[in-house]
Design a protein around this motif. Structure first.
Motif, PDB file in Angstrom:
ATOM      1  N   ASN A  50       0.824  -1.211   0.000  1.00  0.00           N
ATOM      2  CA  ASN A  50       0.000   0.000   0.000  1.00  0.00           C
ATOM      3  C   ASN A  50       0.858   1.261   0.000  1.00  0.00           C
ATOM      4  OD1 ASN A  50      -2.330  -1.452  -0.031  1.00  0.00           O
ATOM      5  ND2 ASN A  50      -2.796  -1.189   2.140  1.00  0.00           N
ATOM      6  N   LEU A  51       1.918   1.261   0.805  1.00  0.00           N
ATOM      7  CA  LEU A  51       2.758   2.441   0.920  1.00  0.00           C
ATOM      8  C   LEU A  51       3.485   2.723  -0.396  1.00  0.00           C
ATOM      9  CD1 LEU A  51       3.854   4.685   2.720  1.00  0.00           C
ATOM     10  CD2 LEU A  51       5.671   3.110   3.441  1.00  0.00           C
ATOM     11  N   VAL A  52       4.128   1.698  -0.940  1.00  0.00           N
ATOM     12  CA  VAL A  52       4.893   1.891  -2.183  1.00  0.00           C
ATOM     13  C   VAL A  52       3.959   2.171  -3.351  1.00  0.00           C
ATOM     14  CG1 VAL A  52       6.483   0.802  -3.802  1.00  0.00           C
ATOM     15  CG2 VAL A  52       6.771   0.457  -1.330  1.00  0.00           C
ATOM     16  N   GLY A  53       2.880   1.372  -3.443  1.00  0.00           N
ATOM     17  CA  GLY A  53       1.940   1.553  -4.556  1.00  0.00           C
ATOM     18  C   GLY A  53       1.228   2.887  -4.488  1.00  0.00           C
ATOM     19  N   GLY A  54       0.838   3.334  -3.271  1.00  0.00           N
ATOM     20  CA  GLY A  54       0.138   4.599  -3.140  1.00  0.00           C
ATOM     21  C   GLY A  54       1.015   5.773  -3.526  1.00  0.00           C
ATOM     22  N   ILE A  55       2.282   5.773  -3.068  1.00  0.00           N
ATOM     23  CA  ILE A  55       3.190   6.868  -3.433  1.00  0.00           C
ATOM     24  C   ILE A  55       3.418   6.882  -4.936  1.00  0.00           C
ATOM     25  CG2 ILE A  55       5.548   7.715  -3.169  1.00  0.00           C
ATOM     26  CD1 ILE A  55       5.489   6.656  -0.307  1.00  0.00           C
ATOM     27  N   ALA A  56       3.558   5.682  -5.547  1.00  0.00           N
ATOM     28  CA  ALA A  56       3.776   5.620  -6.999  1.00  0.00           C
ATOM     29  C   ALA A  56       2.576   6.172  -7.760  1.00  0.00           C
ATOM     30  CB  ALA A  56       4.064   4.178  -7.410  1.00  0.00           C
ATOM     31  N   ILE A  57       1.367   5.818  -7.326  1.00  0.00           N
ATOM     32  CA  ILE A  57       0.158   6.320  -7.999  1.00  0.00           C
ATOM     33  C   ILE A  57       0.031   7.828  -7.796  1.00  0.00           C
ATOM     34  CG2 ILE A  57      -2.367   6.269  -7.914  1.00  0.00           C
ATOM     35  CD1 ILE A  57      -2.196   3.283  -7.420  1.00  0.00           C
ATOM     36  N   GLY A  58       0.315   8.304  -6.602  1.00  0.00           N
ATOM     37  CA  GLY A  58       0.218   9.740  -6.354  1.00  0.00           C
ATOM     38  C   GLY A  58       1.172  10.539  -7.215  1.00  0.00           C
ATOM     39  N   LEU A  59       2.379  10.025  -7.441  1.00  0.00           N
ATOM     40  CA  LEU A  59       3.359  10.738  -8.252  1.00  0.00           C
ATOM     41  C   LEU A  59       3.060  10.622  -9.738  1.00  0.00           C
ATOM     42  CD1 LEU A  59       6.663   9.785  -6.368  1.00  0.00           C
ATOM     43  CD2 LEU A  59       5.465  11.977  -6.306  1.00  0.00           C
ATOM     44  N   MET A  60       2.694   9.428 -10.198  1.00  0.00           N
ATOM     45  CA  MET A  60       2.589   9.168 -11.632  1.00  0.00           C
ATOM     46  C   MET A  60       1.209   9.491 -12.185  1.00  0.00           C
ATOM     47  SD  MET A  60       4.692   5.597 -11.877  1.00  0.00           S
ATOM     48  CE  MET A  60       6.376   5.464 -11.225  1.00  0.00           C
ATOM     49  N   GLN A  61       0.168   9.176 -11.464  1.00  0.00           N
ATOM     50  CA  GLN A  61      -1.171   9.336 -12.013  1.00  0.00           C
ATOM     51  C   GLN A  61      -1.872  10.605 -11.523  1.00  0.00           C
ATOM     52  OE1 GLN A  61      -3.523   5.833 -11.394  1.00  0.00           O
ATOM     53  NE2 GLN A  61      -2.133   4.491 -12.556  1.00  0.00           N
ATOM     54  N   ARG A  62      -1.623  10.986 -10.284  1.00  0.00           N
ATOM     55  CA  ARG A  62      -2.328  12.140  -9.723  1.00  0.00           C
ATOM     56  C   ARG A  62      -1.507  13.425  -9.758  1.00  0.00           C
ATOM     57  NH1 ARG A  62      -6.956  10.751  -7.142  1.00  0.00           N
ATOM     58  NH2 ARG A  62      -7.321   8.503  -6.852  1.00  0.00           N
ATOM     59  N   GLY A  63      -0.262  13.331 -10.146  1.00  0.00           N
ATOM     60  CA  GLY A  63       0.576  14.515 -10.280  1.00  0.00           C
ATOM     61  C   GLY A  63       0.879  15.206  -8.979  1.00  0.00           C
ATOM     62  N   MET A  64       0.930  14.470  -7.876  1.00  0.00           N
ATOM     63  CA  MET A  64       1.233  15.069  -6.583  1.00  0.00           C
ATOM     64  C   MET A  64       2.731  15.306  -6.455  1.00  0.00           C
ATOM     65  SD  MET A  64      -1.109  12.835  -3.939  1.00  0.00           S
ATOM     66  CE  MET A  64      -2.892  12.811  -4.061  1.00  0.00           C
ATOM     67  N   GLU A  65       3.029  16.242  -5.567  1.00  0.00           N
ATOM     68  CA  GLU A  65       4.413  16.427  -5.190  1.00  0.00           C
ATOM     69  C   GLU A  65       4.851  15.248  -4.322  1.00  0.00           C
ATOM     70  OE1 GLU A  65       6.382  18.727  -6.269  1.00  0.00           O
ATOM     71  OE2 GLU A  65       4.823  19.810  -7.401  1.00  0.00           O
ATOM     72  N   ILE A  66       6.154  15.024  -4.230  1.00  0.00           N
ATOM     73  CA  ILE A  66       6.669  13.889  -3.478  1.00  0.00           C
ATOM     74  C   ILE A  66       6.271  13.953  -2.007  1.00  0.00           C
ATOM     75  CG2 ILE A  66       8.870  15.082  -3.146  1.00  0.00           C
ATOM     76  CD1 ILE A  66       8.275  11.269  -3.411  1.00  0.00           C
ATOM     77  N   GLY A  67       6.341  15.156  -1.408  1.00  0.00           N
ATOM     78  CA  GLY A  67       5.984  15.310  -0.002  1.00  0.00           C
ATOM     79  C   GLY A  67       4.508  15.064   0.230  1.00  0.00           C
ATOM     80  N   GLU A  68       3.660  15.624  -0.692  1.00  0.00           N
ATOM     81  CA  GLU A  68       2.215  15.431  -0.554  1.00  0.00           C
ATOM     82  C   GLU A  68       1.824  13.964  -0.721  1.00  0.00           C
ATOM     83  OE1 GLU A  68      -1.947  16.989  -2.630  1.00  0.00           O
ATOM     84  OE2 GLU A  68       0.017  17.580  -3.458  1.00  0.00           O
ATOM     85  N   ALA A  69       2.439  13.286  -1.683  1.00  0.00           N
ATOM     86  CA  ALA A  69       2.120  11.870  -1.917  1.00  0.00           C
ATOM     87  C   ALA A  69       2.525  11.020  -0.719  1.00  0.00           C
ATOM     88  CB  ALA A  69       2.821  11.377  -3.189  1.00  0.00           C
ATOM     89  N   VAL A  70       3.729  11.317  -0.196  1.00  0.00           N
ATOM     90  CA  VAL A  70       4.183  10.529   0.956  1.00  0.00           C
ATOM     91  C   VAL A  70       3.260  10.740   2.144  1.00  0.00           C
ATOM     92  CG1 VAL A  70       6.037  10.284   2.646  1.00  0.00           C
ATOM     93  CG2 VAL A  70       6.575  10.440   0.205  1.00  0.00           C
ATOM     94  N   GLU A  71       2.889  11.996   2.421  1.00  0.00           N
ATOM     95  CA  GLU A  71       2.049  12.262   3.581  1.00  0.00           C
ATOM     96  C   GLU A  71       0.664  11.654   3.426  1.00  0.00           C
ATOM     97  OE1 GLU A  71       0.307  16.069   6.133  1.00  0.00           O
ATOM     98  OE2 GLU A  71       1.610  16.389   4.387  1.00  0.00           O
ATOM     99  N   THR A  72       0.062  11.825   2.235  1.00  0.00           N
ATOM    100  CA  THR A  72      -1.312  11.337   2.025  1.00  0.00           C
ATOM    101  C   THR A  72      -1.376   9.822   2.141  1.00  0.00           C
ATOM    102  OG1 THR A  72      -1.816  13.201   0.592  1.00  0.00           O
ATOM    103  CG2 THR A  72      -3.237  11.255   0.432  1.00  0.00           C
ATOM    104  N   TYR A  73      -0.550   9.141   1.362  1.00  0.00           N
ATOM    105  CA  TYR A  73      -0.660   7.684   1.298  1.00  0.00           C
ATOM    106  C   TYR A  73      -0.021   7.007   2.512  1.00  0.00           C
ATOM    107  CZ  TYR A  73      -2.610   7.985  -3.358  1.00  0.00           C
ATOM    108  OH  TYR A  73      -3.434   8.244  -4.419  1.00  0.00           O
TER     109      TYR A  73
END
Length: 686
Positions: A201-224
């Protein structure tokens, strides 16, 4: 639909629904409800394990482990789908991700890792090991428990229904611990799966946040990270509760109360423990720099508890002294004429115990000697049809240590040894066990008296382990069966006759005293018992005596008439798989025995050449031994006129070898198979 029908459908429907969780997407609101159900259900299981009195009362627990594990894995899959697809998995996961961890990613990770370590490293591994050892020990102890049940049944301490229930409990216990050994593997596998799913969940969520949702690295890490940690916590907490439940159920010994009551009672049994602990807590509070209030509060509570225990013990001691004083007050004065007369009276059946064996009758439980004797009297009454007189049990300083003596009418009938603190191991391979070799007093089996703490080790060698009381009771049962005729008094016959008169008054009124006196009836019954013939069916025995007594009151003829009436029951005792195996006399020998019959005061006797009689007995012994070596029980049959004298002759050399007449055998309607012929001396010489 009735509630019972709904209960039957609940588990199957629930399992089907769990499987559907793995493939069908769930809305976030429904996922919240299922997560709450999961947490509450795990809490209910934990509390139930605390309140059961024995593990078997919660025998469905291994199956619940599998269902709860599958349920959590289904929720993991459903929450993972929502986290990765929507970046939102409901209010419960969000609450755990923000409120429980204080909104800090580091705090959340630390708490999650601590829960994983507690569950996986400590509780799950420990519970799995205990379940494995418990399953192995339970299976190893099954033969000994089954033998103990058989010993209690044979001694009459329990009924057939109670023995059947105890055997079922032993089998259920073995099945339960075996299932728990496998169920603990589910819990361990669930913990591993939870860790892997969290990482995915952690690795997959950060990857989806960066690649598909266009989140910043900090935002993706915090959210997921918060969502992943929240998801992990809502599944790991129920898993932790179930792991604790598993540890509680496999470490719980059978008790008479729930866990809380047992723990409270046993922790408060030592006043000194609480006193020392409370004093130590107060001493720590006096050290410089130590916080005073916590240590003083805990120490004072322990000292207060120790004082309560002291008051409780003092009251119990006072009550015990009062009871002892009352018993001494109402006790009869020593050396009164009544007491001396009572001590002078000769008991029909008596057990003398060495002073170090008094504990056999002072345990105060249903397993002590007196309770087993009561069960034995009932068993003898149902088997032989006689009421065994009360057994007098007393100690004797004249006996050697660990020795007991069985007396009949004041005369020693048998003796044996039952050393305190030991159990009797019977078997062929006892070389590894300590102790000198002995022989079991009834069957002559080789054995050793081993320390009680080595009982399990003895069972592991394949030995049959018997406790001291069972050895003594088995010996007493054998003595009673061998001397049943001596124990049947005239008063016993009167009581038995009155019992028959209540259900069959006509036959009793015609027989006693019109045809036979009570003493003559007693003599007939005693001779039947001496030949190991039960007299339970007194109605039919009295009917046969009535018909025979009209012709002759000769005791031998009366006994044969009664035996002929009981012929089906006599042959049934020696029939196996519908076949009665018999040995017959060679015709020439049988004719010679008939010609040698002579009347005597104790019945008919055989007058024949002693060498010929000795050769006949050797031939019978050889044929009987050959049949017994093949596991076949044989009966010697002869002419009706010859049976009483031949039975007396055989009994002097071969004990309880059965001898029956042709009339008794053929009148029973069983299949007869001849397995040998007893020959005379001339035939043997030829």
């Amino acid at each position: 639909m009735k509630n019972r029908d709904l209960a039957k459908l609940a588990v199957p429907v629930g399992v089907v629904g769990i499987v559907m969780l793995l493939v069908i997407p769930l809305p976030a609101m429904l996922l919240d409800v299922l997560i709450v159900v999961n947490i509450v259900m795990s809490l209910v299981i934990l509390l139930t394990t605390m309140y059961v009195q024995r593990p078997l009362d919660f025998s469905v627990f291994p199956s619940l482990i599998l269902i709860a594990t599958l349920f959590r894995l289904g929720l993991n899959v459903a929450s993972t789908r929502l986290v990765l697809r929507d970046g939102y998995a409901g209010e419960v996961i969000g609450a755990f991700g923000h409120f429980v961890v204080g909104g800090s990613l580091i705090i959340g990770l630390v708490i999650f890792l601590i829960l994983v370590v507690i569950q996986f490293v400590v509780i799950t591994n420990g519970a799995g090991r205990v379940a494995e050892v418990g399953a192995r020990f339970t299976l190893d102890a099954m033969p000994g428990k089954q033998m103990a049940i058989d010993a209690d049944l044979n001694s009459g301490l329990i009924t057939e229904d109670q023995a059947r229930q105890r055997r079922a409990d032993v089998a259920a216990e073995a099945d339960f611990y075996g299932a728990m050994d496998g169920g603990s593997k589910f819990v361990k596998g669930d913990a591993i799966a939870g860790i892997i799913i969290t990482i995915i969940n952690l690795v997959g969520g950060i990857a989806i946040g960066l690649m598909q949702r266009g989140m910043e690295i900090g935002e993706a890490v915090e959210t997921y990270s918060l969502l992943t940690i929240g998801d992990g916590l809502v599944t790991q907490i129920p898993a932790l509760l179930l792991s604790v439940s598993t540890g509680l159920i496999v470490t719980r010994a059978t008790a008479d109360s729930d866990l809380g009551s047992s723990a409270s009672k046993q922790l408060s049994q030592s006043r000194n423990s609480l006193l020392i602990a409370g004093s130590a807590a107060i001493a720590l509070a006096l050290l410089p720099g130590m916080p005073k209030l916590p240590f003083m509060l805990v120490g004072a509570s322990l000292l207060f508890g120790a004082q309560r225990i002291k008051a409780r013990d003092a009251k119990a001691e006072q009550d015990a002294k009062l009871d002892a004083a009352i018993r001494e007050t109402v006790a009869p004065v020593a050396d009164t004429p009544e007491k001396l007369i009572e001590e002078m009276r000769v008991s029909a059946l008596e057990i003398l115990l060495a002073p170090n064996l008094v504990d056999l009758v002072s345990s105060g439980s249903d397993d002590d000697l007196l309770a087993r004797i009561r069960g034995l009297r009932r068993k003898v009454a149902l088997d032989l049809g006689i009421v065994v007189p009360p057994v007098r049990t007393r100690d004797s300083v004249e006996l050697p240590p660990s020795t007991y003596v069985l007396r009949i009418s004041g005369v020693e009938a048998a003796r044996g040894e039952v050393p305190p603190g030991r159990v009797l191991a019977l078997g062929d391979d006892l070389g590894s066990l300590p102790g000198s070799e002995v022989h079991e007093p009834v069957f002559g089996l080789a054995g050793k008296w081993v320390p009680s703490e080595m009982r399990f080790a003895a069972e592991m060698t394949g030995a049959t382990v018997v406790d001291r009381v069972s050895v003594l009771i088995t010996h007493l049962s054998n003595v009673i069966a061998s001397n049943a005729d001596r124990l049947l008094s005239r008063e016993d016959v009167r009581v038995l006759t009155e019992g028959v008169k209540q259900v069959n008054p006509a036959v009793v009124e015609e027989l006693v005293p019109g045809l036979l006196t009570l003493g003559e009836v007693q003599r007939v019954l005693q001779r039947l018992l001496s030949e190991q013939v039960p007299i339970r069916d007194l109605g039919r025995i009295y009917e046969a005596l009535t018909l025979r007594a009209k012709i002759s009151t000769d005791a031998e003829g009366l006994v044969e008439a009664a035996r002929l009436q009981l012929a089906p029951a006599l042959t049934a005792a020696h029939t196996h798989e519908g076949v009665l195996r018999v040995m017959t006399l060679e015709p020439v020998l049988e004719q010679a025995l008939l010609e040698g019959l002579r009347p005597g005061e104790q019945g008919t006797q055989i007058l024949l050449d002693p060498n010929r009689l000795e050769a006949m007995l050797r031939s019978f012994a050889a044929g009987r031994a050959a049949a017994e070596s093949q596991g076949v029980d044989v009966v010697l049959v002869c002419a009706p006129a010859l049976r009483p004298a031949l039975r007396s002759l055989v009994a002097t050399h071969h004990g309880e070898a059965p001898v029956m007449s042709y009339s008794e055998v053929t009148g029973s309607g069983v299949k007869i198979e001849a397995v040998g012929v007893v020959r005379d001396v001339e035939a043997i010489a030829a």
